[in-house]
Design an enzyme around this catalytic site. Structure first.
Site, short mmCIF file in Angstrom:
data_model
loop_
_atom_site.label_atom_id
_atom_site.label_comp_id
_atom_site.label_asym_id
_atom_site.label_seq_id
_atom_site.Cartn_x
_atom_site.Cartn_y
_atom_site.Cartn_z
N ASN A 1 0.87 -1.17 0.00
CA ASN A 1 0.00 0.00 0.00
C ASN A 1 0.91 1.22 0.00
OD1 ASN A 1 -1.76 2.07 0.50
ND2 ASN A 1 -2.27 1.44 2.59
N LYS B 169 0.14 4.30 -0.26
CA LYS B 169 -0.44 5.54 0.30
C LYS B 169 -0.19 6.68 -0.68
CE LYS B 169 0.09 3.34 4.71
NZ LYS B 169 0.23 3.43 6.14
N HIS C 170 -9.22 1.30 4.98
CA HIS C 170 -7.94 1.48 5.68
C HIS C 170 -8.12 2.44 6.85
CE1 HIS C 170 -3.81 2.68 6.49
NE2 HIS C 170 -3.46 1.53 5.91
N GLU D 156 -6.46 4.86 7.85
CA GLU D 156 -6.26 6.29 7.51
C GLU D 156 -7.50 6.86 6.85
OE1 GLU D 156 -2.58 5.63 5.46
OE2 GLU D 156 -1.64 5.17 7.38
N GLU E 221 -4.96 -4.68 10.73
CA GLU E 221 -3.92 -3.65 10.88
C GLU E 221 -4.16 -2.90 12.19
OE1 GLU E 221 -2.10 -2.55 6.80
OE2 GLU E 221 -3.74 -1.18 7.22
N GLY F 198 3.06 2.58 10.57
CA GLY F 198 4.02 3.67 10.37
C GLY F 198 4.77 4.06 11.63
N SER G 176 3.94 -1.86 10.15
CA SER G 176 5.40 -1.92 10.29
C SER G 176 5.99 -3.27 9.89
CB SER G 176 5.83 -1.53 11.71
OG SER G 176 5.43 -0.20 11.98
P1 13P Z 1 3.44 0.58 7.52
O1 13P Z 1 3.93 -0.72 6.94
O2 13P Z 1 4.17 1.78 6.97
O3 13P Z 1 3.38 0.55 9.01
O4 13P Z 1 1.93 0.77 7.02
C1 13P Z 1 1.04 -0.29 7.15
C2 13P Z 1 -0.19 0.01 6.41
O5 13P Z 1 -0.93 0.92 6.75
C3 13P Z 1 -0.50 -0.80 5.22
O6 13P Z 1 -1.78 -0.57 4.76
#
Ligand code: 13P
Length: 249
Positions: free
Chosen positions: A9, A11, A95, A97, A167, A173, A213
């Site tokens: 992903n 983003k 997601h 976010e 997640e 992140g 992560s």
């Molecule tokens: P990270 O791997 O950067 O922690 O992000 C995970 C994520 O949100 C995947 O959708």
């Protein structure tokens, strides 16, 4: 047998030309990974370039969101049939976010998931608790609520065509991965919830990815967990070398 998936992903990162460069670098590094489904989800504007650059490889392209209606006066939105026409086979839905910054709810997640399935996309539906929910001992309650308000509203036929991603929001992140045991426990719980709604067979067939992560140095321990069928990778999916290392584990 549940075939593992490693999905990236991206983003809000990378332009079309950076996307082409990434896929040209990645493709030769993952040719031996035939056991794994490889998915890359770039921003909307990169999808055409990604589909073109991934042609003839085993890398599938997905979007990061969609709207549930087919077309209409919905400025800024993109529909499932449009994603299919652009060459997508996958789409991330719900997601954290999107839930946190753009008002996504379990109800909109359900509508988007159903629309994706009906168009022939494979939705990767995200669930996961926030830090205060984990610390308050609410993890299972949150996951149960996200399931019952979200994917449990699908028909069994629709459900058979989705993938779930667990997640934990506090691990996204932050460099703070869930321990393999924590991930395993949450995945097991999710499978139980699915079993209650759709039956044991559907629960055993459903692929549940872990996200938060994930890096080349922690993927192996995570993948050793029984109920864990792959990963949804953020930061480490932006670099072809680290993403290939995760795929090749
Ligand atoms: P990270 O791997 O950067 O922690 O992000 C995970 C994520 O949100 C995947 O959708």
């Amino acid at each position: 047998m549940r075939r593992p998936i490693i999905a990236g992903n991206w983003k809000m990162y990378k332009t079309p030309s950076e996307t082409v460069g990434f896929l040209h670098d990645l493709a030769p590094m993952v040719t031996a990974a035939s056991r794994v489904e490889i998915v890359v989800c770039p921003p909307f504007v990169d999808i055409a370039a990604a589909v073109d650059a991934a042609r003839g490889t085993a890398i599938g392209i997905g979007a990061q969101d969609l709207f549930w209606l087919k077309e209409g006066a919905y400025t800024g939105e993109v529909s499932a049939p449009m994603l299919v026409a652009a060459g997508c086979r996958w789409v991330i839905v719900g997601h954290s976010e999107r839930r946190q910054y753009f008002g996504e709810t379990d109800e909109s997640v359900l509508k988007k998931t159903a629309a994706a399935v009906e168009a022939g996309l494979t939705p990767i539906v995200c669930v996961g608790e926030r830090l205060e929910e984990r610390e308050g001992g609410q993890t299972e309650r949150v996951l149960a609520r996200q399931c019952s308000g979200g994917v449990c509203g699908l028909t069994p036929e629709q459900f058979a065509r989705i993938v779930i991603a667990y997640e934990p929001v506090w691990a996204i992140g932050t460099g703070r991965t869930a321990t393999p045991e924590m991930a395993a426990q949450a995945h097991h719980f999710l499978r139980e919830q699915i079993g209650i709604r759709f039956g044991d067979e559907a629960a055993q067939a459903c692929r549940i990815l872990y996200g938060g992560s994930v890096k080349p140095d922690n993927i192996k321990n995570l993948m050793e967990q029984d109920d864990l069928d792959g990963a949804l990778v953020g930061g480490a999916s932006l670099d072809p070398v680290s993403f290939a290392a995760i795929v090749n584990v």
